[in-house]
Design a protein around this motif. Structure first.
Motif, PDB file in Angstrom:
ATOM      1  N   ILE A  11       0.938  -1.213   0.047  1.00  0.00           N
ATOM      2  CA  ILE A  11       0.010   0.036   0.047  1.00  0.00           C
ATOM      3  C   ILE A  11       1.042   1.373   0.136  1.00  0.00           C
ATOM      4  N   ALA A  12       1.839   1.292   0.809  1.00  0.00           N
ATOM      5  CA  ALA A  12       2.910   2.570   0.656  1.00  0.00           C
ATOM      6  C   ALA A  12       3.273   2.790  -0.605  1.00  0.00           C
ATOM      7  N   ALA A  13       3.767   1.798  -1.311  1.00  0.00           N
ATOM      8  CA  ALA A  13       4.430   2.112  -2.613  1.00  0.00           C
ATOM      9  C   ALA A  13       3.026   2.564  -3.660  1.00  0.00           C
ATOM     10  N   VAL A  14       2.186   2.046  -3.651  1.00  0.00           N
ATOM     11  CA  VAL A  14       1.053   2.234  -4.340  1.00  0.00           C
ATOM     12  C   VAL A  14       0.462   3.904  -4.100  1.00  0.00           C
ATOM     13  N   LEU A  15       0.268   4.044  -2.773  1.00  0.00           N
ATOM     14  CA  LEU A  15      -0.140   5.388  -2.514  1.00  0.00           C
ATOM     15  C   LEU A  15       1.015   6.510  -2.777  1.00  0.00           C
ATOM     16  N   GLN A  16       2.295   6.086  -2.707  1.00  0.00           N
ATOM     17  CA  GLN A  16       3.458   7.067  -3.210  1.00  0.00           C
ATOM     18  C   GLN A  16       3.514   7.304  -4.553  1.00  0.00           C
ATOM     19  N   ALA A  17       3.164   6.059  -5.582  1.00  0.00           N
ATOM     20  CA  ALA A  17       2.929   6.152  -6.908  1.00  0.00           C
ATOM     21  C   ALA A  17       1.632   7.083  -7.328  1.00  0.00           C
ATOM     22  N   LEU A  18       0.731   6.720  -6.667  1.00  0.00           N
ATOM     23  CA  LEU A  18      -0.411   7.770  -6.872  1.00  0.00           C
ATOM     24  C   LEU A  18      -0.534   9.292  -6.483  1.00  0.00           C
ATOM     25  N   GLY A  19       0.394   9.433  -5.776  1.00  0.00           N
ATOM     26  CA  GLY A  19       0.651  10.813  -5.333  1.00  0.00           C
ATOM     27  C   GLY A  19       0.925  11.869  -6.210  1.00  0.00           C
ATOM     28  N   ASP A  20       1.270  11.620  -7.438  1.00  0.00           N
ATOM     29  CA  ASP A  20       2.076  12.452  -8.367  1.00  0.00           C
ATOM     30  C   ASP A  20       0.795  12.773  -9.482  1.00  0.00           C
ATOM     31  N   PRO A  21       0.670  14.082  -9.808  1.00  0.00           N
ATOM     32  CA  PRO A  21      -0.273  14.611 -10.656  1.00  0.00           C
ATOM     33  C   PRO A  21      -0.226  14.003 -11.982  1.00  0.00           C
ATOM     34  N   THR A  52       8.970   8.000 -19.145  1.00  0.00           N
ATOM     35  CA  THR A  52       9.642   6.355 -18.655  1.00  0.00           C
ATOM     36  C   THR A  52       9.543   6.559 -17.219  1.00  0.00           C
ATOM     37  N   HIS A  53      10.254   7.376 -16.536  1.00  0.00           N
ATOM     38  CA  HIS A  53      10.433   7.356 -15.228  1.00  0.00           C
ATOM     39  C   HIS A  53       8.869   7.191 -14.415  1.00  0.00           C
ATOM     40  N   LEU A  55       6.157   5.892 -15.754  1.00  0.00           N
ATOM     41  CA  LEU A  55       5.695   4.578 -16.035  1.00  0.00           C
ATOM     42  C   LEU A  55       6.477   3.491 -15.195  1.00  0.00           C
ATOM     43  N   ARG A  56       7.544   3.432 -15.039  1.00  0.00           N
ATOM     44  CA  ARG A  56       8.454   2.666 -14.302  1.00  0.00           C
ATOM     45  C   ARG A  56       8.159   2.553 -12.711  1.00  0.00           C
ATOM     46  N   THR A  57       7.766   3.744 -12.362  1.00  0.00           N
ATOM     47  CA  THR A  57       7.335   3.962 -10.745  1.00  0.00           C
ATOM     48  C   THR A  57       5.940   3.361 -10.535  1.00  0.00           C
ATOM     49  N   LEU A  58       4.885   3.493 -11.669  1.00  0.00           N
ATOM     50  CA  LEU A  58       3.749   3.057 -11.524  1.00  0.00           C
ATOM     51  C   LEU A  58       3.886   1.245 -11.769  1.00  0.00           C
ATOM     52  N   ARG A  59       4.707   1.051 -12.403  1.00  0.00           N
ATOM     53  CA  ARG A  59       4.874  -0.594 -12.713  1.00  0.00           C
ATOM     54  C   ARG A  59       5.682  -1.187 -11.595  1.00  0.00           C
ATOM     55  N   GLU A  60       6.473  -0.674 -10.911  1.00  0.00           N
ATOM     56  CA  GLU A  60       7.456  -1.115  -9.841  1.00  0.00           C
ATOM     57  C   GLU A  60       6.469  -1.075  -8.611  1.00  0.00           C
ATOM     58  N   ALA A  61       5.490  -0.228  -8.440  1.00  0.00           N
ATOM     59  CA  ALA A  61       4.595  -0.378  -7.389  1.00  0.00           C
ATOM     60  C   ALA A  61       3.604  -1.193  -7.414  1.00  0.00           C
ATOM     61  N   GLY A  62       3.213  -1.589  -8.540  1.00  0.00           N
ATOM     62  CA  GLY A  62       2.327  -2.615  -8.958  1.00  0.00           C
ATOM     63  C   GLY A  62       0.857  -2.225  -9.277  1.00  0.00           C
ATOM     64  N   VAL A  63       0.948  -0.730  -9.718  1.00  0.00           N
ATOM     65  CA  VAL A  63      -0.508  -0.205 -10.175  1.00  0.00           C
ATOM     66  C   VAL A  63      -0.616  -0.519 -11.773  1.00  0.00           C
ATOM     67  N   ILE A  64       0.584  -0.584 -12.370  1.00  0.00           N
ATOM     68  CA  ILE A  64       0.077  -0.932 -13.922  1.00  0.00           C
ATOM     69  C   ILE A  64       1.158  -2.170 -14.126  1.00  0.00           C
TER      70      ILE A  64
END
Length: 98
Positions: A11-21, A52-53, A55-64
């Protein structure tokens, strides 16, 4: 392309990834395209390397999730995984982002 298994999504990684506009723009676009979207087709106000950065952040967090089709990298929202682990989270984020 490394991406976490469902059980490894935190959850922490998901929330951090979703915290950017900019990442929210990507998530909203993918929510409207269940079949996925090629990497460069979502209009974003950033450079290619910054895209690219994000997308990588979202992928590594498990969002995409990303898959390769020919020469394209297709991104899809991991809605089923996120809904199973954190019910209502994605729906709430998407509703608030509108």
């Amino acid at each position: 392309m490394p991406q976490p298994e469902r059980a490894d999504i935190r959850i922490a990684a998901v929330l951090q990834a979703l915290g950017d506009p900019v990442r929210l723009i990507i998530v909203r676009a993918l929510a409207e395209a269940p079949g996925g979207v090629p990497r460069g087709e979502i209009p974003l106000p950033v450079t290619k390397s910054t895209r690219t950065h994000h997308l990588r952040t979202l992928r590594e967090a498990g969002v995409i999730a990303m898959r390769v089709e020919g020469t394209k990298r297709i991104s899809t929202l991991r809605r089923d995984d996120l809904d199973a682990l954190y019910p209502g989270l994605l729906a709430g984020v998407l509703a608030a982002a509108r």
